[in-house]
Design an enzyme around this catalytic site. Sequence first.
Site, mmCIF file in Angstrom:
data_model
loop_
_atom_site.group_PDB
_atom_site.id
_atom_site.type_symbol
_atom_site.label_atom_id
_atom_site.label_comp_id
_atom_site.label_asym_id
_atom_site.label_seq_id
_atom_site.Cartn_x
_atom_site.Cartn_y
_atom_site.Cartn_z
ATOM 1 N N ASP A 26 0.793 -1.242 0.000
ATOM 2 C CA ASP A 26 0.000 0.000 0.000
ATOM 3 C C ASP A 26 0.830 1.300 0.000
ATOM 4 O O ASP A 26 0.488 2.251 0.713
ATOM 5 C CB ASP A 26 -0.964 0.010 1.189
ATOM 6 C CG ASP A 26 -1.906 -1.182 1.181
ATOM 7 O OD1 ASP A 26 -1.856 -1.994 0.241
ATOM 8 O OD2 ASP A 26 -2.706 -1.305 2.130
ATOM 9 N N LYS A 130 -6.587 -4.805 -3.169
ATOM 10 C CA LYS A 130 -7.224 -5.469 -2.024
ATOM 11 C C LYS A 130 -8.253 -4.550 -1.372
ATOM 12 O O LYS A 130 -7.985 -3.362 -1.173
ATOM 13 C CB LYS A 130 -6.162 -5.925 -1.023
ATOM 14 C CG LYS A 130 -5.328 -4.809 -0.409
ATOM 15 C CD LYS A 130 -4.205 -5.419 0.413
ATOM 16 C CE LYS A 130 -3.427 -4.405 1.215
ATOM 17 N NZ LYS A 130 -4.179 -3.669 2.209
ATOM 18 N N LYS A 133 -7.588 -4.832 4.831
ATOM 19 C CA LYS A 133 -6.269 -4.496 5.372
ATOM 20 C C LYS A 133 -5.268 -5.600 5.026
ATOM 21 O O LYS A 133 -4.142 -5.319 4.643
ATOM 22 C CB LYS A 133 -6.350 -4.306 6.898
ATOM 23 C CG LYS A 133 -7.359 -3.252 7.352
ATOM 24 C CD LYS A 133 -7.112 -1.899 6.715
ATOM 25 C CE LYS A 133 -8.099 -0.855 7.197
ATOM 26 N NZ LYS A 133 -8.091 0.352 6.338
ATOM 27 N N VAL A 158 3.266 0.265 4.255
ATOM 28 C CA VAL A 158 2.529 0.998 5.297
ATOM 29 C C VAL A 158 1.100 0.481 5.401
ATOM 30 O O VAL A 158 0.527 0.027 4.440
ATOM 31 C CB VAL A 158 2.529 2.507 4.985
ATOM 32 C CG1 VAL A 158 3.946 3.052 5.034
ATOM 33 C CG2 VAL A 158 1.881 2.852 3.647
ATOM 34 N N THR A 159 0.584 0.628 6.626
ATOM 35 C CA THR A 159 1.291 1.006 7.832
ATOM 36 C C THR A 159 1.688 -0.261 8.588
ATOM 37 O O THR A 159 1.030 -1.287 8.456
ATOM 38 C CB THR A 159 0.428 1.902 8.757
ATOM 39 O OG1 THR A 159 -0.732 1.168 9.203
ATOM 40 C CG2 THR A 159 -0.055 3.144 8.033
ATOM 41 N N CYS A 163 -1.961 -2.590 7.792
ATOM 42 C CA CYS A 163 -1.960 -3.514 6.650
ATOM 43 C C CYS A 163 -0.757 -4.449 6.632
ATOM 44 O O CYS A 163 -0.890 -5.613 6.225
ATOM 45 C CB CYS A 163 -2.094 -2.735 5.353
ATOM 46 S SG CYS A 163 -3.752 -2.033 5.207
ATOM 47 N N GLN A 203 8.349 -14.033 21.560
ATOM 48 C CA GLN A 203 7.980 -15.440 21.767
ATOM 49 C C GLN A 203 8.642 -16.349 20.728
ATOM 50 O O GLN A 203 8.008 -17.248 20.173
ATOM 51 C CB GLN A 203 6.461 -15.619 21.728
ATOM 52 C CG GLN A 203 5.704 -14.723 22.719
ATOM 53 C CD GLN A 203 4.215 -14.926 22.618
ATOM 54 O OE1 GLN A 203 3.706 -15.993 22.922
ATOM 55 N NE2 GLN A 203 3.512 -13.893 22.162
HETATM 56 N N1 TIU Z 1 -2.594 0.277 4.317
HETATM 57 C C1 TIU Z 1 -3.023 0.485 5.562
HETATM 58 O O1 TIU Z 1 -2.294 0.308 6.529
HETATM 59 N N2 TIU Z 1 -4.323 0.980 5.693
HETATM 60 C C2 TIU Z 1 -4.744 1.739 6.749
HETATM 61 O O2 TIU Z 1 -5.910 2.105 6.839
HETATM 62 N N3 TIU Z 1 -3.793 2.102 7.668
HETATM 63 C C3 TIU Z 1 -3.939 2.896 8.750
HETATM 64 O O3 TIU Z 1 -2.983 2.989 9.537
HETATM 65 N N4 TIU Z 1 -5.062 3.559 8.939
#
Ligand code: TIU
Length: 224
Positions: A26, A130, A133, A158-159, A163, A203
């Site tokens: 993403d 997609k 997430k 990210v993030t 995701c 762990q």
């Molecule tokens: N790609 C992804 O992480 N989508 C999100 O919505 N991330 C947020 O941190 N909001």
Amino acid sequence: MAPLSFDAKPARFEMDLSRCAAIFIDMQRDFVEPGGFGESLGNDVSRLRVAIEPCRRLLEGLRRAGAFVIHTREGHRPDLSDAPSSKIHRGAGPKIGDLGPMGRILVRGERGHDLIPELYPVPGEPVIDKPGKGAFYATELEPMLRHRNIESLLVCGVTTVVCAHTTVREANDRGFRCVVVEDCCASYFSEFHEVALRMISAQGGIFGWVAHSSEVLSALTRAT
Ligand code: TIU
């Protein structure tokens, strides 16, 4: 291809490059530029931009080594028929599908939905669209990996907390060995980023491994 080995947490990681896929999650304008989805949720998007240059360098090394690279984009059909209303209506700002400075927020085909130019795919690098997430939910990712006999994933993007983490959890349950490349991921909240990485390798590596891109790049250089 020669086996690759590099330092990671909780232990050194070894993999066969021909059975590895690198996934860039993403890296879209909607998350790293103002006026997109990330900002609509109340986030400071500049916090994610630290991952761009490490991703760019790693992508260059992966391409040079002939590694299999996949990109993902989070987003929805223009009619939003694949977007749950619970997702659309969350948050206080503009909503998914609303018109912003980069087009309709998180909608496929819009400027904001596209990948950033610094990390733009080249021919031969699949792009997975997609709706969720996780990169496995309602996508062709799993058959794509199975067809190539992939066993290890290098996860960037990210993030970290949302995701990337969701994708690693999905992948781990499907039997893939995941390495999260720490400096190639970023979060709107630095403390979340740190804790999310610790959760991966705690762990004995409950979800996978965590490595710095410099370690992965050195291993790629040694192998090629
Ligand atoms: N790609 C992804 O992480 N989508 C999100 O919505 N991330 C947020 O941190 N909001």
